[in-house]
Design an enzyme around this catalytic site. Structure first.
Site, PDB file in Angstrom:
ATOM      1  N   ASP A  47      16.269  24.171 -59.533  1.00  0.00           N
ATOM      2  CA  ASP A  47      15.964  23.514 -58.261  1.00  0.00           C
ATOM      3  C   ASP A  47      15.112  24.374 -57.334  1.00  0.00           C
ATOM      4  OD1 ASP A  47      17.668  21.627 -59.282  1.00  0.00           O
ATOM      5  OD2 ASP A  47      18.959  21.526 -57.513  1.00  0.00           O
ATOM      6  N   HIS A 194      18.642  27.788 -60.067  1.00  0.00           N
ATOM      7  CA  HIS A 194      17.567  27.739 -59.081  1.00  0.00           C
ATOM      8  C   HIS A 194      16.430  28.657 -59.507  1.00  0.00           C
ATOM      9  CE1 HIS A 194      20.886  25.961 -56.870  1.00  0.00           C
ATOM     10  NE2 HIS A 194      19.992  25.451 -56.046  1.00  0.00           N
TER      11      HIS A 194
END
Length: 245
Positions: A47, A194
């Site tokens: 992300d 992430h």
């Protein structure tokens, strides 16, 4: 009036020539999903980019014969157009690109109009950079409350959460994240990571790639793990001349 057979005769060659750009198999728009459907698969997700560690993450995935899914924003860490070349390279390598909203906004606190704007602004960037519109999105913070489901149903997005949270976003060490993967064990998974966390690229991802291989898990995109290999994208909105945020 044209018959169904005549319409299909015209449309099917077009769809076949552009797999995924008009097909809408797989989960229905507005569905909230946190687990893979296909057995023995793992959909590694990253992300908050596009950001500087994406290049290294993609290189590792490519070397391992793995596919990843990148849920990207328009302006969270920088302007998406400043990372356009890398985002295009990620897409061209066969990794999936999904929406994470324009500004990483909590959609549950937004009106319908505001939530739609968060999505459509990013759609324009995807059209300009990739010439596609994703059909998968991840709501920031995993929050699908408020009008989120309604808006995603109207805009044609499937809502993806996760069943393994690496905790890298919360400054947890790679070793702590590894324990979460180990505890999850066998079966299919959608892990949350992430691409903006340096230790995820440098330490956690190499470990995860080996762990998944040892578990005989096929490392695929989110769309593939949901039995929707050709449904990650549809035809884009009209391009604009904008190349900045």
């Amino acid at each position: 009036m044209y018959s169904v057979a005549t319409i299909l005769a015209v449309l099917l060659p077009i769809i076949s020539a552009h797999p995924g750009l008009d097909e809408r198999d797989g989960p229905a728009a507005g569905n909230v999903i946190q687990n893979c459907k296909e057995p023995n698969t793992i959909a590694l997700t990253f992300d908050d980019g596009p950001w500087q560690y994406e290049r290294d993450i993609v290189a590792q995935l490519n070397a391992a014969g793995a596919k990843g899914t990148f849920f990207v924003t328009g302006t969270l860490y920088n302007c998406i157009y400043s990372q356009a070349a890398q985002l295009k390279a990620t897409y061209d390598a066969g990794h999936q690109i999904g929406s994470h909203t324009w500004s990483h906004a909590d959609l549950s606190s937004k009106s319908v109009a505001q939530a739609k704007l968060e999505m459509t602004k990013l759609e324009t960037a995807f059209a300009n950079i990739l010439n596609v519109k994703p059909t998968y999105m991840r709501p920031p913070n995993g929050n699908s409350g408020g009008s989120t489901v309604q808006v995603m149903r109207e805009l044609g997005y499937r809502i993806i959460k996760w069943d393994i949270d690496s905790g890298d976003w919360n400054n947890q060490s790679p070793q702590s994240s590894q324990q979460k993967f180990s505890a999850a064990g066998s079966g299919s998974h959608i892990p949350l990571m992430h691409e903006t966390v340096q230790s995820t690229s440098a330490t956690l991802l190499p470990w995860v790639l080996k762990w998944a291989k040892d578990k005989n898990l096929k490392m695929v995109t989110v769309a593939e793990c949901l039995g929707d290999p050709n449904g990650a994208y549809t035809t884009p909105v009209a391009k604009t001349g904008a190349t900045s945020c």
